[in-house]
Design an enzyme around this catalytic site. Structure first.
Site, PDB file in Angstrom:
ATOM      1  N   GLU A 134       0.831  -1.197   0.000  1.00  0.00           N
ATOM      2  CA  GLU A 134       0.000   0.000   0.000  1.00  0.00           C
ATOM      3  C   GLU A 134       0.874   1.258   0.000  1.00  0.00           C
ATOM      4  O   GLU A 134       2.066   1.178   0.326  1.00  0.00           O
ATOM      5  CB  GLU A 134      -0.917  -0.001   1.232  1.00  0.00           C
ATOM      6  CG  GLU A 134      -1.870  -1.183   1.248  1.00  0.00           C
ATOM      7  CD  GLU A 134      -2.845  -1.181   2.412  1.00  0.00           C
ATOM      8  OE1 GLU A 134      -3.815  -1.944   2.363  1.00  0.00           O
ATOM      9  OE2 GLU A 134      -2.630  -0.394   3.363  1.00  0.00           O
ATOM     10  N   PRO A 135       0.316   2.403  -0.367  1.00  0.00           N
ATOM     11  CA  PRO A 135       1.118   3.631  -0.428  1.00  0.00           C
ATOM     12  C   PRO A 135       1.804   3.973   0.889  1.00  0.00           C
ATOM     13  O   PRO A 135       2.893   4.546   0.897  1.00  0.00           O
ATOM     14  CB  PRO A 135       0.086   4.704  -0.804  1.00  0.00           C
ATOM     15  CG  PRO A 135      -0.973   3.965  -1.551  1.00  0.00           C
ATOM     16  CD  PRO A 135      -1.058   2.620  -0.891  1.00  0.00           C
ATOM     17  N   GLU A 247       8.641 -16.498  -2.944  1.00  0.00           N
ATOM     18  CA  GLU A 247       8.980 -15.373  -3.815  1.00  0.00           C
ATOM     19  C   GLU A 247      10.451 -14.999  -3.679  1.00  0.00           C
ATOM     20  O   GLU A 247      11.145 -14.741  -4.675  1.00  0.00           O
ATOM     21  CB  GLU A 247       8.103 -14.168  -3.486  1.00  0.00           C
ATOM     22  CG  GLU A 247       8.386 -12.945  -4.343  1.00  0.00           C
ATOM     23  CD  GLU A 247       7.580 -11.724  -3.946  1.00  0.00           C
ATOM     24  OE1 GLU A 247       7.656 -10.702  -4.658  1.00  0.00           O
ATOM     25  OE2 GLU A 247       6.874 -11.774  -2.911  1.00  0.00           O
ATOM     26  N   ARG A 248      10.947 -14.970  -2.460  1.00  0.00           N
ATOM     27  CA  ARG A 248      12.335 -14.568  -2.235  1.00  0.00           C
ATOM     28  C   ARG A 248      13.311 -15.592  -2.788  1.00  0.00           C
ATOM     29  O   ARG A 248      14.369 -15.225  -3.314  1.00  0.00           O
ATOM     30  CB  ARG A 248      12.547 -14.339  -0.734  1.00  0.00           C
ATOM     31  CG  ARG A 248      11.839 -13.099  -0.231  1.00  0.00           C
ATOM     32  CD  ARG A 248      11.658 -13.065   1.269  1.00  0.00           C
ATOM     33  NE  ARG A 248      10.869 -11.890   1.654  1.00  0.00           N
ATOM     34  CZ  ARG A 248      10.293 -11.727   2.839  1.00  0.00           C
ATOM     35  NH1 ARG A 248      10.402 -12.665   3.770  1.00  0.00           N
ATOM     36  NH2 ARG A 248       9.602 -10.635   3.093  1.00  0.00           N
ATOM     37  N   ARG A 273      37.004  -6.571 -27.655  1.00  0.00           N
ATOM     38  CA  ARG A 273      37.303  -5.145 -27.709  1.00  0.00           C
ATOM     39  C   ARG A 273      38.818  -4.928 -27.673  1.00  0.00           C
ATOM     40  O   ARG A 273      39.510  -5.375 -26.760  1.00  0.00           O
ATOM     41  CB  ARG A 273      36.665  -4.451 -26.505  1.00  0.00           C
ATOM     42  CG  ARG A 273      37.024  -2.966 -26.383  1.00  0.00           C
ATOM     43  CD  ARG A 273      36.233  -2.132 -27.391  1.00  0.00           C
ATOM     44  NE  ARG A 273      36.267  -0.727 -27.021  1.00  0.00           N
ATOM     45  CZ  ARG A 273      36.859   0.218 -27.771  1.00  0.00           C
ATOM     46  NH1 ARG A 273      37.453  -0.098 -28.906  1.00  0.00           N
ATOM     47  NH2 ARG A 273      36.828   1.474 -27.383  1.00  0.00           N
ATOM     48  N   GLY A 368       9.848  -7.892  -2.835  1.00  0.00           N
ATOM     49  CA  GLY A 368       9.869  -9.139  -2.086  1.00  0.00           C
ATOM     50  C   GLY A 368      10.435  -8.988  -0.685  1.00  0.00           C
ATOM     51  O   GLY A 368      10.642  -9.973   0.020  1.00  0.00           O
ATOM     52  N   GLU A 372      17.124  -4.087   3.834  1.00  0.00           N
ATOM     53  CA  GLU A 372      17.148  -3.731   5.253  1.00  0.00           C
ATOM     54  C   GLU A 372      16.170  -4.586   6.056  1.00  0.00           C
ATOM     55  O   GLU A 372      16.474  -5.028   7.168  1.00  0.00           O
ATOM     56  CB  GLU A 372      16.810  -2.246   5.419  1.00  0.00           C
ATOM     57  CG  GLU A 372      17.837  -1.287   4.825  1.00  0.00           C
ATOM     58  CD  GLU A 372      17.710  -1.114   3.319  1.00  0.00           C
ATOM     59  OE1 GLU A 372      18.549  -0.413   2.739  1.00  0.00           O
ATOM     60  OE2 GLU A 372      16.762  -1.674   2.715  1.00  0.00           O
TER      61      GLU A 372
END
Length: 384
Positions: A134-135, A247-248, A273, A368, A372
């Site tokens: 949420e915001p 998910e992680r 290169r 996810g 921190e």
């Protein structure tokens, strides 16, 4: 030189290898040739979902009775790795948004809900999204504010969700709502269809993951059938936490695979290169950067395999999953930064894997569960 290849642990079977080869062909034919074009267009064709569904990629880890394929965890990690090797995270994030939107249906949904939603999602005919953030709060799930008030046979939902992957094009949303008191014990999960009256969406512009369909969702007195409640009322927090672990792990596998693809692109560039009459790779500083990239990638891969085996054996090593995700995102950040630096102007131009990856570093370090938050959660699990 062949580049840096993924170490394949001994517990991977011949079936795993055959499956990986199939996914690699799908990615090479259906995604890689168009990755830059789709990224610039900030979208990709809807039929990519049905193509992935026909191949069985969307059904990995879901019950066969609903169109899935019940296989071990390692198959899911293979999908994450091979999709990530394109270094176009926005495509894989939206294409596989059902891996976070649909597990709650599988894990806590009733039989009617599973039959109603899972077959069409796993075939690619419908798109599934998860709406939690949420915001006013992301990782602090226990304090979400979107409300769902029960009136006889329906809930009235009010609130806002943001940073939602597949937010614009999804057909069904698994939405975290507050149905009870403050805190984690007042949270439920509702299935909300895209055509629900009072449900609106607006797209978001992002630093990276351009091809990912990301949106803010608005619920204004949305009437949602009570039959769309997933599991038990006020018990949704546990299902959300279980979702986060998967998910992680998926994100960690993708970040490491993308780092490896970045390394191989930079290695190829450095060998071709010519600088002051010699290949760039003959410069000691460049060789050392490549070695450091490979070292970090291999270390993160070893940790991924260790944690995956723990989860496969039935454990839930929350601290290790958190630390693994951070190690993977830190590895990705280092490889993207040093990759673009080594390629110089060529790395700064849009179209290379390294450039796309550089733009995507931060979303992986935040999505996810921010780095921190991961450290704080790990410290509590470790009793620090």
């Amino acid at each position: 030189m062949p580049g840096l290849q993924r170490y394949i642990p001994p517990h991977y079977t011949q079936e795993h290898h055959v499956f990986r080869a199939m996914v690699q062909r799908f990615v090479a034919d259906e995604i890689e040739p168009f990755a830059s074009e789709w990224d610039e267009a900030e979208t990709f064709p809807r039929d990519l979902y049905t193509k992935a569904g026909e191949l069985g990629l969307l059904g990995i880890g879901f019950p066969e009775g609903y169109g899935g394929t019940e296989v071990d965890l390692f198959y899911s990690l293979i999908v994450a790795e091979e999709l990530a090797a394109v270094c176009a995270g926005g495509i894989s994030a939206s294409l596989m948004s059902h891996t976070i939107g649909s597990p709650p249906i599988k894990n806590v949904g009733n039989e009617e809900q599973k039959k109603r939603y899972l077959p069409s999602i796993l075939s690619g005919d419908k798109i599934s999204a998860l709406a939690i953030t949420e915001p006013d709060g992301g990782s602090d799930v226990a304090n979400l504010k979107t409300t769902a008030v029960r009136y006889e046979d329906h809930y009235v939902v009010n609130g806002t969700k943001t940073f939602i992957t597949s937010g614009m094009r999804a057909d069904v949303y698994t939405v975290a709502v507050r149905t009870g008191d403050v805190g984690m014990n007042g949270i439920s999960l509702l299935l909300i269809d895209r055509d629900t009256a009072g449900f609106e969406r607006t797209p978001l512009n992002k630093m990276g993951w351009w091809a990912s369909d990301t949106a803010t969702l608005y619920f204004d007195n949305c009437r949602v059938p009570a039959a769309n409640l997933l599991g038990t009322e006020n018990q949704g927090f546990q299902a959300i936490m279980l979702n986060f672990n998967s998910e992680r792990l998926w994100m960690a596998a993708g970040c490491i695979a993308a780092s490896r693809a970045c390394y191989n692109e930079v290695l190829d560039y450095a060998q071709q290169r010519i600088v002051f009459g010699k290949p760039l790779s003959q410069k000691q500083v460049v060789r050392h950067k490549l070695v450091q990239m490979a070292q970090r990638i291999n270390a993160a891969t070893a940790y991924l395999d260790q944690v995956a085996l723990m989860v496969h054996s039935g454990q839930q090593p929350v601290a290790d999953i958190c630390m693994l995700k951070n190690q993977a995102t830190e590895c990705m950040e280092y490889c993207a930064r040093e990759g673009v630096q080594t390629m110089g102007g060529a790395g700064y131009l849009r179209g290379s894997k390294s450039e796309r990856l550089y733009r995507e570093v931060r979303v992986n370090a935040i999505g996810g569960g921010a780095e921190e938050i991961m450290r704080d959660l790990a410290s509590r699990q470790l009793g620090i």
